[in-house]
Structure formats: C-alpha cells, structure tokens
Design a protein around this motif. Structure first.
Motif, PDB file in Angstrom:
ATOM      1  N   UNK A 265       5.453  56.155  50.416  1.00  0.00           N
ATOM      2  CA  UNK A 265       6.598  56.315  51.295  1.00  0.00           C
ATOM      3  C   UNK A 265       7.656  57.099  50.528  1.00  0.00           C
ATOM      4  N   UNK A 266       8.162  58.163  51.135  1.00  0.00           N
ATOM      5  CA  UNK A 266       9.172  58.991  50.486  1.00  0.00           C
ATOM      6  C   UNK A 266      10.556  58.420  50.767  1.00  0.00           C
ATOM      7  N   UNK A 267      11.325  58.204  49.717  1.00  0.00           N
ATOM      8  CA  UNK A 267      12.695  57.730  49.887  1.00  0.00           C
ATOM      9  C   UNK A 267      13.698  58.741  49.358  1.00  0.00           C
ATOM     10  N   UNK A 268      13.207  59.840  48.815  1.00  0.00           N
ATOM     11  CA  UNK A 268      14.080  60.898  48.314  1.00  0.00           C
ATOM     12  C   UNK A 268      13.895  62.132  49.179  1.00  0.00           C
ATOM     13  N   UNK A 269      15.000  62.812  49.480  1.00  0.00           N
ATOM     14  CA  UNK A 269      14.919  64.028  50.286  1.00  0.00           C
ATOM     15  C   UNK A 269      15.008  65.280  49.423  1.00  0.00           C
ATOM     16  N   UNK A 270      14.878  65.132  48.094  1.00  0.00           N
ATOM     17  CA  UNK A 270      15.029  66.279  47.207  1.00  0.00           C
ATOM     18  C   UNK A 270      13.713  67.032  47.040  1.00  0.00           C
ATOM     19  N   UNK A 271      13.837  68.345  46.932  1.00  0.00           N
ATOM     20  CA  UNK A 271      12.699  69.227  46.694  1.00  0.00           C
ATOM     21  C   UNK A 271      13.025  70.074  45.471  1.00  0.00           C
ATOM     22  N   UNK A 272      12.149  70.063  44.489  1.00  0.00           N
ATOM     23  CA  UNK A 272      12.345  70.813  43.253  1.00  0.00           C
ATOM     24  C   UNK A 272      11.501  72.081  43.321  1.00  0.00           C
ATOM     25  N   UNK A 273      12.153  73.241  43.279  1.00  0.00           N
ATOM     26  CA  UNK A 273      11.459  74.526  43.357  1.00  0.00           C
ATOM     27  C   UNK A 273      11.554  75.215  42.001  1.00  0.00           C
ATOM     28  N   UNK A 274      10.409  75.492  41.394  1.00  0.00           N
ATOM     29  CA  UNK A 274      10.363  76.138  40.077  1.00  0.00           C
ATOM     30  C   UNK A 274       9.862  77.565  40.236  1.00  0.00           C
ATOM     31  N   UNK A 275      10.611  78.511  39.692  1.00  0.00           N
ATOM     32  CA  UNK A 275      10.173  79.900  39.789  1.00  0.00           C
ATOM     33  C   UNK A 275       9.313  80.286  38.588  1.00  0.00           C
ATOM     34  N   UNK A 276       8.956  81.554  38.525  1.00  0.00           N
ATOM     35  CA  UNK A 276       8.033  82.032  37.504  1.00  0.00           C
ATOM     36  C   UNK A 276       8.574  81.864  36.092  1.00  0.00           C
ATOM     37  N   UNK A 277       9.910  81.872  35.977  1.00  0.00           N
ATOM     38  CA  UNK A 277      10.517  81.771  34.652  1.00  0.00           C
ATOM     39  C   UNK A 277      10.713  80.328  34.216  1.00  0.00           C
ATOM     40  N   UNK A 278      10.333  79.402  35.071  1.00  0.00           N
ATOM     41  CA  UNK A 278      10.474  78.001  34.721  1.00  0.00           C
ATOM     42  C   UNK A 278      11.791  77.398  35.144  1.00  0.00           C
ATOM     43  N   UNK A 279      12.669  78.218  35.770  1.00  0.00           N
ATOM     44  CA  UNK A 279      13.946  77.689  36.244  1.00  0.00           C
ATOM     45  C   UNK A 279      13.722  76.859  37.495  1.00  0.00           C
ATOM     46  N   UNK A 280      14.504  75.793  37.638  1.00  0.00           N
ATOM     47  CA  UNK A 280      14.328  74.893  38.771  1.00  0.00           C
ATOM     48  C   UNK A 280      15.648  74.702  39.497  1.00  0.00           C
TER      49      UNK A 280
END
Length: 301
Positions: free
Chosen positions: A33-48
């Motif tokens: 069950x998901x209780x967090x609405x956060x989405x972590x997007x990591x690009x090619x350089x490793x930045x999030x």
C-alpha cells in the motif's frame, strides 16, 4: 484531509492504461500500500528531483537513449540502494542501465520493475500527479454508505437518527452495505467519488437492540461490498424536526469539490425511508428525470 491508501496494483493499472507500463518483475512490493505521493526522478547524470527524497513511492530512471555511460547507471543503482521504492520505472532503450541487473535487483529487493516506451520524465510527472490525486484527495465522513442498485448512497444524521436501521432495511431489500458509521471517500483522477469502510470497522454495523455485528458473517458476502461509487447524500431528520427546509427538489452537497444531490428526509420510520431511497435510485437509473422523494407515509424536506 486524510491520506488515502493506494495499492501498487491500482497504480500499475493506471500506468498500463495511460503510459504503456509493462511489468517485468512483480516483486513482493506489488502487494504494498502506497502512503507516499513522492516520485524520485533520476537523470543520466545521477541528479534527482523529488518533494520527499527520503521515502519515494516510485523511482524513475530518466536516461539518455544515446549515451551508454556506465557511470550514470552506477549512480542510479546507488540511489536505488539508498531508498526503498515500491516501484521502479525505466525505458529499455536507455542503454546506461542493465536490464538484467535491474531485474536481479527487483528480485532481491522486492520492488516492482516496470518498463515504458514513453519519455521517463513525462511518465514520472504523470505518475506523481496520479499519486497526489489519489493519496491526498480523500476525506473521512461520518455516516453510512450503501450500494443501492449500483449507486452509492451516503446516509447521514445525528446519533439515533436511524442511519444503521435504514441501511439494514435496504440490505433486507437486496442492497449492499459498504460502511456503517464512518466511511472513507476519495476522488479519482476522473473526479469520480468512491467510498469504502474505514479499515477498523470493515463489515461491521450496529443494530439497535443487538449491538455491533459482522454483517458479512450474519447476512452473507452478497450483503456487503468492498467499495462503491458515491452518488447522492440523504440527511435523516425526525418527523418532528421543523427546522429543515421544505421541498422535494434536492439541494447540493459538495464533497472533495464534487457536487452531489442532497435530500433531506423527515422520516416516520426507517423502513419507509429505506423504501423511499430505493425508489428514488431506481427512478434515477431509469433516467425518468423525476427526482422527487416518494412519500411512503413520511415527510420530505
């Protein structure tokens, strides 16, 4: 406003319909069950980028189709180890990450691995919007919810007004109890309302003179429903209550920004109220345009 709990399965269903998600590894987290609405997007350089990097529900690798820099893949796997996402999304054409290694990580860590042909940044933004709609768009409402011929009816009223007795009458007439006393209502991305019982009182209802009973055990599984739509509100009043406004036409009740017809019933007996609610729903289902409340020896307001 309370958090709405959302299953990984429901998120994946949305992803399949809207974003072309394909489940490659269904780990143990697929039952989470998901209780967090956060989405972590990591690009090619490793930045999030994320609102809450400490506990992302979904981790997205937004790589470069052309670049095959192994360093970016390693950076992504380090991010993956630092967090415990329920779902990881990637694009198979991004060569910086090893598909085999992702599957091995999913099997070991228990997260669900999903691939998409869409742009990962776009997919991540749509998933984030979906999570916010589901998890943050919910309220807890006092009252009873009954599925009447496929329409969700919210029955409200003060203590002793007959909410549970009215629901019981509807159950005797073949309709299904969803929640008694407390319900959780959420708005989906299409702005439709759905209701379910609070987990602590699922299948429970109070019967006057008897006490709290398990409706599923007492009446059978066909007498209850896990959830239903939320389509109308009925406020119960004693027939002696002269404060309610008179008139048969429904007023409007706003729940989570969605307008619902609201009927105020000054009842003589809960049995007559149950029959009146049933007939009104049948009329609406037949699209007769007649939304007046039937009499049945009770007063309407």
């Amino acid at each position: 406003m309370n958090e709405r709990l959302l299953s990984v399965g429901r998120l994946l269903e949305y992803g399949r319909q809207r974003l072309g998600f394909k489940v490659e590894e269904a780990g143990a987290a697929s039952r989470n069950i998901l209780t967090s609405s956060s989405v972590l997007i990591c690009n090619d350089a490793g930045a999030c980028s994320t609102k809450n990097a400490s506990a992302p529900a979904v981790l997205v690798f937004a790589g470069d189709r052309v670049s095959s820099d192994p360093g970016s893949g390693e950076r992504f796997f380090r991010v993956l180890q630092d967090h415990s996402p329920s779902v990881v999304v990637y694009r198979p054409s991004d060569r910086a990450v090893s598909r085999k290694r992702l599957r091995q990580s999913a099997a070991a860590a228990g997260f669900t691995l999903v691939s998409t042909s869409r742009d990962p940044c776009y997919a991540g933004s749509r998933v984030a919007a979906f999570l916010r709609e589901w998890i943050d768009s919910a309220i807890t409402v006092r009252g009873t919810l009954v599925d009447v011929s496929g329409a969700g009816v919210v029955i409200r009223g003060g203590s002793g007004s007959g909410k549970s007795s009215c629901a019981l009458e509807l159950m005797f007439r073949g309709h299904r109890l969803v929640a008694d006393d407390v319900m959780e209502i959420h708005r989906d991305p299409d702005r439709k309302l759905r209701g379910s019982a609070h987990p602590a009182i699922k299948n429970l209802m109070e019967i006057r003179g008897i006490g709290i009973v398990n409706a599923r055990r007492l009446f059978g599984s066909k007498a209850v429903a896990e959830e239903s739509s939320v389509d109308a509100v009925f406020d119960l009043h004693s027939y002696r209550d002269t404060t309610a406004a008179e008139g048969n036409e429904p007023a409007v009740s706003m729940l989570l920004g969605v307008s619902l017809p609201r009927y105020s019933l000054r009842i003589v007996t809960t049995a007559t109220a149950g029959r009146a609610i049933e007939e009104l729903v049948i009329r609406k289902n037949r699209k007769t345009g007649d939304h007046s409340v039937p009499g049945y020896g009770m007063k309407t307001s």
